[in-house]
Design an enzyme around this catalytic site. Structure first.
Site, short mmCIF file in Angstrom:
data_model
loop_
_atom_site.label_atom_id
_atom_site.label_comp_id
_atom_site.label_asym_id
_atom_site.label_seq_id
_atom_site.Cartn_x
_atom_site.Cartn_y
_atom_site.Cartn_z
N ASN A 223 5.32 -0.68 3.90
CA ASN A 223 4.41 -0.02 4.82
C ASN A 223 5.10 0.34 6.13
O ASN A 223 4.72 1.29 6.81
CB ASN A 223 3.21 -0.91 5.11
CG ASN A 223 2.30 -1.07 3.91
OD1 ASN A 223 2.24 -0.19 3.04
ND2 ASN A 223 1.59 -2.19 3.84
N THR B 101 0.80 -1.23 0.00
CA THR B 101 0.00 0.00 0.00
C THR B 101 0.83 1.28 0.00
O THR B 101 0.60 2.18 -0.81
CB THR B 101 -0.95 0.00 1.21
OG1 THR B 101 -1.82 -1.12 1.11
CG2 THR B 101 -1.77 1.28 1.27
N LYS C 101 -6.94 4.49 5.67
CA LYS C 101 -5.57 4.30 6.13
C LYS C 101 -4.79 5.62 6.06
O LYS C 101 -4.88 6.33 5.05
CB LYS C 101 -4.85 3.26 5.28
CG LYS C 101 -5.55 1.90 5.21
CD LYS C 101 -4.81 0.97 4.25
CE LYS C 101 -5.49 -0.37 4.12
NZ LYS C 101 -4.78 -1.27 3.17
N ASP C 102 -3.97 5.89 7.07
CA ASP C 102 -3.22 7.14 7.06
C ASP C 102 -2.26 7.22 5.88
O ASP C 102 -2.18 8.24 5.18
CB ASP C 102 -2.48 7.36 8.39
CG ASP C 102 -1.55 6.22 8.80
OD1 ASP C 102 -1.48 5.20 8.09
OD2 ASP C 102 -0.91 6.35 9.87
N ARG C 103 -1.51 6.16 5.61
CA ARG C 103 -0.53 6.20 4.52
C ARG C 103 -1.18 6.42 3.17
O ARG C 103 -0.60 7.06 2.28
CB ARG C 103 0.31 4.92 4.51
CG ARG C 103 -0.50 3.62 4.41
CD ARG C 103 0.42 2.41 4.57
NE ARG C 103 -0.29 1.14 4.55
CZ ARG C 103 -0.76 0.52 5.62
NH1 ARG C 103 -0.59 1.09 6.82
NH2 ARG C 103 -1.38 -0.64 5.52
#
Length: 531
Positions: A95, A74, A155-157
């Protein structure tokens, strides 16, 4: 004559349309987490007119789009989409990785200098590990900050990395409560409209519900439940693997567009939406599951509703859309083994033990030489190599990995110097170099080999993980199916070119000129001169 003159004036303006005069008003990039490239054709006949078919039937659709690097997960995927470069350019190789400066693992976006905003406590996140800029950053710089850039994901990323350093905000979900949060990298407090969303029943309304396929068959539910340890599962786990998660994100996107007044200023705005549900569900059931099939068909309906909203807000002549994914996914080994495919599951614990044994054969003494030994990255423990140089230690580990079952290895030291085989696979691993992570080795697994677990995963350089959609819709794009080779790095460069900005600093993608309409001719008697 007046109508003709007006038409010619409009055409003349369109030929020089760019972000600087709000043409388009809004660019929306949809990134679907773990959405393999073949899905759009596999389920095409079940899609309605206004969702995925807006891209495949009425937009510029690139069916042969593959990533050209080796760690298909991701964080790197989203960074690649935003920067138009691979890990060698943006630095995001996984990640998470080991940080030798603080002697612990960190995520791709964790930042000790920031704090979470929206819930109590917690370290924040930021794009500080991103080594270059994004096309959103270039848009912000070109317009001196007048263009606004936002990212949304569970998701933050996935919210942070594709939008870049200068985004006005990135919002992601608090996994426990389902509240929308950010970090003080962007702001000190949530805007009132986000607070209002969090204090409403927006998140709670998706609990205690069945979700059904197009035929009305119940495929799952969001009833609260306990985990294996008897503790209540987080909101992320309960809702995240159902289509209600996409509703949650797209509803928030509608609120953001409305409350931040995107698309109403004198320059173009950008919104990146990363939809996480497909990844959460896909890990559990695999790419060939009837449940995932039903979820993708439902996503088509959800996107159609969101695009109708955009049309009502701006008119689709004033919006450009782009669609891609951060990675694909491997088939579930036990399912494709029935087709005599050489698929297998690797026991990570056994692999690590055997690898340590093989290393000991070379060093002459047993020891714990590794911090971790997952695929594709093996992380070394420098403390156990006190008498060995980094390059030598990495080579020893790589050779041991090949004896343990890997097809090939690539050390960090070799990748840093560009020492790779002149092969397509060597090129993929060269693109995966990063200065982060301490001492490490990347290995090439055998095709269709995944760590032993329920369901499946993604991480490899092979086609099933690398094949993703790439498609555009909007005024400048010539509708058609384009079967020539393309890569996700082309998205940022193409949009930058059309918006009239610089491409991102480290970008290596190309402008997809084959899918662009030629600009209108200037009015008769008028010349456009370049001095």
């Amino acid at each position: 004559m007046k109508r003709l003159a007006l038409l010619l004036l409009v055409l003349s303006q369109l030929s020089f349309a760019s972000a600087y005069d709000a043409h388009p008003k809004l660019v929306v990039v949809i990134v679907i987490d773990q959405f393999r490239g073949d899905y759009l054709q596999r389920y095409h006949n079940e899609f309605g007119e206004g969702g995925f078919r807006l891209f495949t039937d009425h937009g510029a659709y690139f069916s042969d789009c593959y990533y050209d690097y080796a760690t298909l997960v991701t964080g790197p995927g989203h960074a690649t989409i935003g920067t138009g470069s691979y890990t060698i350019g943006h630095g995001i190789m996984a990640n998470e990785w080991f940080d030798p400066q603080i002697n612990e693992r960190v995520t791709s976006v964790s930042d000790e200098a920031t704090h979470i905003v929206g819930v109590e406590g917690g370290q924040g996140s930021s794009p500080h590990n991103l080594l270059t800029d994004t096309f959103g950053d270039e848009l912000r710089m070109a317009t001196q900050g007048r263009s606004r850039v936002f990212g949304i994901s569970m998701k933050d990323r996935a919210a942070i990395l594709p939008t870049g350093h200068s985004a006005n905000a990135a919002y992601w979900l608090d996994g426990k409560s389902g509240a929308w949060i950010t970090s003080d990298y962007y702001m000190k407090a949530l805007p009132p409209w986000v607070e209002a969303v969090n204090h409403s029943d927006e998140a709670k309304k998706f609990l205690n519900r069945d979700w059904k396929d197009a035929a009305g068959k119940v495929m799952g539910n969001t009833n609260p439940r306990n985990d294996e340890d008897g503790q209540p599962e987080d909101y992320f786990e309960i809702v995240g693997s159902t289509p209600f998660a996409n509703d949650l994100e797209l509803d928030f996107a509608r609120s953001l567009i409305t409350n931040e007044k995107l698309g109403t200023r004198a320059t173009t705005d950008l919104l990146v939406i990363s939809l996480s549900e497909n990844d959460i569900l896909g890990h559990a059931v695999g790419p060939d599951s009837p449940i995932l099939h039903a979820s993708i068909v439902e996503l088509d309906r959800q996107l159609a509703g969101f695009f109708q909203f955009l049309d009502k807000q701006f008119g689709m002549n004033n919006v450009w859309l782009a669609l891609s994914a951060d990675h694909g996914v491997a088939p579930v080994p036990r399912e494709v083994q029935t087709l005599h495919m050489p698929a297998s599951e690797m026991d990570t614990k056994q692999f690590t033990e055997k690898l340590n044994e093989e290393i000991a054969k070379t060093t002459g003494k047993p020891g714990k030489y590794l911090r971790s030994a997952g695929l594709p990255m093996i992380s070394l423990d420098p403390a156990s190599w006190s008498d060995t140089k980094e390059a030598d230690a990495e080579q020893i580990v790589g050779e041991a990995a090949v004896r343990t079952g890997a097809l090939a290895y690539f050390t960090k030291s070799d990748l840093a110097k560009g020492r790779v085989p002149e092969t397509p696979m060597g090129h993929k691993f060269a693109n995966t170099y990063s200065p982060y992570g301490g001492w490490w080795v990347m290995v090439q697994p055998r095709p269709f080999t995944i760590p032993k677990e329920d369901g499946t995963t993604h991480f490899s350089p092979y086609s099933y993980d690398a094949h993703v959609p790439l498609a555009f819709y909007g005024v400048p794009f010539a509708p058609g199916v384009y079967r020539g080779h393309s890569e996700p790095i082309d998205l940022a460069v193409t949009l930058s070119s059309l918006l009239g900005t610089n491409k991102p600093a480290a970008a290596t993608g190309r402008v997809l000129t084959e899918a662009l309409k030629p600009p209108p001719n200037p009015p008769a008697g008028e010349k456009h001169l370049v001095k």
